[in-house]
Each structure stands twice: as C-alpha cells, then as structure tokens.
Design a protein around this motif. Structure first.
Motif: not given
Length: 353
Positions: A333-352
């Motif tokens: 993004g402008p700045g210049v900003t570098i951003s990062c995140a890591v997400v781990q899936i644990l289970a099939t969400p109930p709404w699926r």
C-alpha cells in the motif's frame, strides 16, 4: 507479530454485480491494449450503494455465521481507502449504531490498501493486551471491517492506476480469543518511507486535492515520481528496497507463524494484473501462479483493503482451503507499506453446512 490465541470465528463479504472488461472496452472506458496486456476480467460495481452500507451487510453476515452477539464485541475497527460519506463524519459509528453494538471503542483506519492488515494487528494487540477472558468471564471479540465504493466523480475506476481496475466491495472478520474455524498465526507490516512520493507525485500537500476538485490519478503520480527519481538517481534503489523488504516481511511473518514457505497452501495477494501478481508476488516467492488467488481476483477488481479477506472467504466457501491448510496474505500500500499475515484453517466452518 505472533498472534497465538487469536481466532477467526466469522467472515462476511458483500460483492455487487460485476462489469466485465469486455463491456468496459465496448463502452470506451478501458482500452483494448490494456485488456490484452493485463488480462483482467472485470470489476465489481456497487452503483449508489454507500460503502458503509456494504460494510454493514458484510458485518451482519460475519456475525450471523458465528452467532456472535454484537453487544459482546469489545472493539470495532473499520478500514477504508476512499471517501465514505459526509466530510467530518466517520463510518464506523454507522455500523455500531445499526448493529446495536453498544458503547465499545470504534475506530476508523485510513491505511490505504493495507488497512485490513492494520486492523488485524491492532485487533490482536487489543484482545491479547486486555487479557483473556474479559473481566466478566467471556471471551474477548473484535470486528474488523473494510468497505469502499470507488464510483465517484473524482475517480475513474478503469484508469486511475496501471495494472488494476478498482472494484467495490466489503468484508468483515470476527476475531476472538474463543476458538473459531481458523486461527490468525501472525501479522506484520513494515514501511519504505523513501517511496512515499510514489503515490504523491508532484501534487502539493496544500490545499488537499479533493478540496479543489482534483481527481485521483496514481498513474500520473507514478510517472512524476519516476521522473524525479531518475533525475536524482534514487529510483532503482527504492524499487530494490521495496522488493527486499517484501521478502523480509514474508520471511519474518512465516517465522512468527511457525511454518515455512513449503507449508503455504495458497497466497492471497492484491487483485492486480497477471504480470504484477506473478512478478511482484508469486515468482518473487518461488511459488506457482496456481497457488495464487489471481483467477478469482481478476474478475472483481482491486477492492481497496478487502482483497485478501474476500479471497479468504472465497477459498473457504468453495472448499479450496480446508482443515490444516495455511493461507499467506500479502499486500502493498501507499507508504510504501508491505503487510503480511498467515491464517491456518482449523475446521470446516459451520455455516458451510
């Protein structure tokens, strides 16, 4: 920032109907040359639906999917990159009021395309810093929302910047110290301040452009920045610095998440052209384009700060991400900003179902 103990319990998205690139070319909004070069498919166009209303719809879906009571939210963070409503008014309170979310802290985040990363980092710090559970014994919860409608007179969604078209949309994440279908393992942002002129160009700081009717034109500003940087010899060094910092931020975020690049199942980058996604992200990380979310992103356009979270929802909803999988989210993004995140899936969400 290691975010052990922060879970994603709900996720919501609002995406309006799309206008195809073919239609945009037919109407003279987008050039045939750019259509062939960038291989984009279209942009989500919300018409006159206000950004805060889109954000509200995404928030309601996220809360309903995890059966989270708005009154039990501890903080609301609203990220945006374009105008939301009347000057002097702040959109987060619109959501707070219509969700009947009580008197919690609600804050607008203006961090451009990386605003959702900032919301994740601030929400995690707020929830963990406050301790878990809350004084009344319940889990702590945060709502992170992003929404933008770029269809305004001071912006041309089809030509405002090279390599992408701007799409309208919204996303919302319910973060909690209580278990959810996914876990936020780490999130990090770093800046190359030497590149701040890349999004400023030669435009004066005062009076601010919009107050005198100046439209947003990142393409022109980038041209001006390149001209200056060539003249003073700084251009190549800044671009190298951005590239190196991107790799460093990814490496440090993966390290904090406790995984390696080989453990990454998919990568959600910004919804840009094929060459941008491939050269600046996937090839730079040594990963194939098949692991990216480009095929989906090209159909909806660059959604401001919502790209990565919308892609997460898409991957989970279609089953492309399942229990044990890891998603690497990366943005610039402008700045210049570098951003990062890591997400781990644990289970099939109930709404699926």
């Amino acid at each position: 920032m290691r975010t052990a103990g922060i879970f994603i319990r709900g996720i919501g998205v609002f995406l309006p109907e799309t206008v195809s690139i073919e239609q945009a070319v037919k109407e003279g909004l987008y050039s045939e040359a750019d259509a062939e070069l960038h291989e984009l498919g279209g942009a989500a166009v919300a018409g006159d639906v206000p950004a805060p209303e889109m954000g509200l719809r995404a928030a309601r879906q996220a809360l309903e999917r995890c059966e989270q009571k708005p009154s039990e939210l501890d903080v609301l963070l609203y990220a945006d990159s374009w105008y939301q409503g009347p000057d002097g008014w702040q959109p987060q309170y619109y959501l707070q009021r219509h969700l009947d979310a009580g008197d919690m802290l609600a804050v607008e985040i203006r961090h451009g395309c990386n605003g959702m990363f900032s919301a994740l980092e601030l929400a995690a710090a707020y929830l963990l810093g406050g301790g878990a559970p809350s004084p009344d014994g319940r889990a702590r919860n945060a709502l992170a929302v992003s929404a933008d409608n770029f269809g305004t007179p001071l912006m041309d969604r089809w030509t405002t910047a090279p390599g992408y078209v701007a799409g309208d949309g919204a996303c919302a994440l319910v973060l909690s110290t209580a278990p959810g279908f996914a876990r936020l393992l780490a999130v990090r942002s770093s800046a190359v301040a030497a590149a701040e002129g890349m999004h400023r160009g030669d435009e004066p700081l005062f009076p601010p452009g919009p107050t005198v009717g100046h439209s947003l034109d990142f393409a022109a500003r980038n041209t001006e920045f390149r001209r200056r940087s060539i003249a003073d010899g700084s251009g190549t060094a800044v671009l190298v610095q951005i590239h190196q910092l991107t790799l460093e931020v990814v490496e440090r975020t993966l390290e904090e998440a406790g995984i390696g690049l080989d453990d990454v199942t998919r990568v959600a980058y910004m919804n840009h052209s094929r060459e941008v996604v491939e050269q600046r992200c996937m090839a730079a990380l040594g990963l194939p384009m098949s692991a990216s979310t480009w095929e989906f992103g090209r159909t909806v356009g660059h959604l401001g700060a919502s790209d990565q979270a919308v892609s997460l929802e898409r991957l989970v909803s279609t089953g492309a991400l399942g229990p044990g999988d890891h998603l690497l989210m990366l943005g610039v993004g402008p700045g210049v900003t570098i951003s990062c995140a890591v997400v781990q899936i644990l289970a099939t969400p109930p709404w699926r179902g």
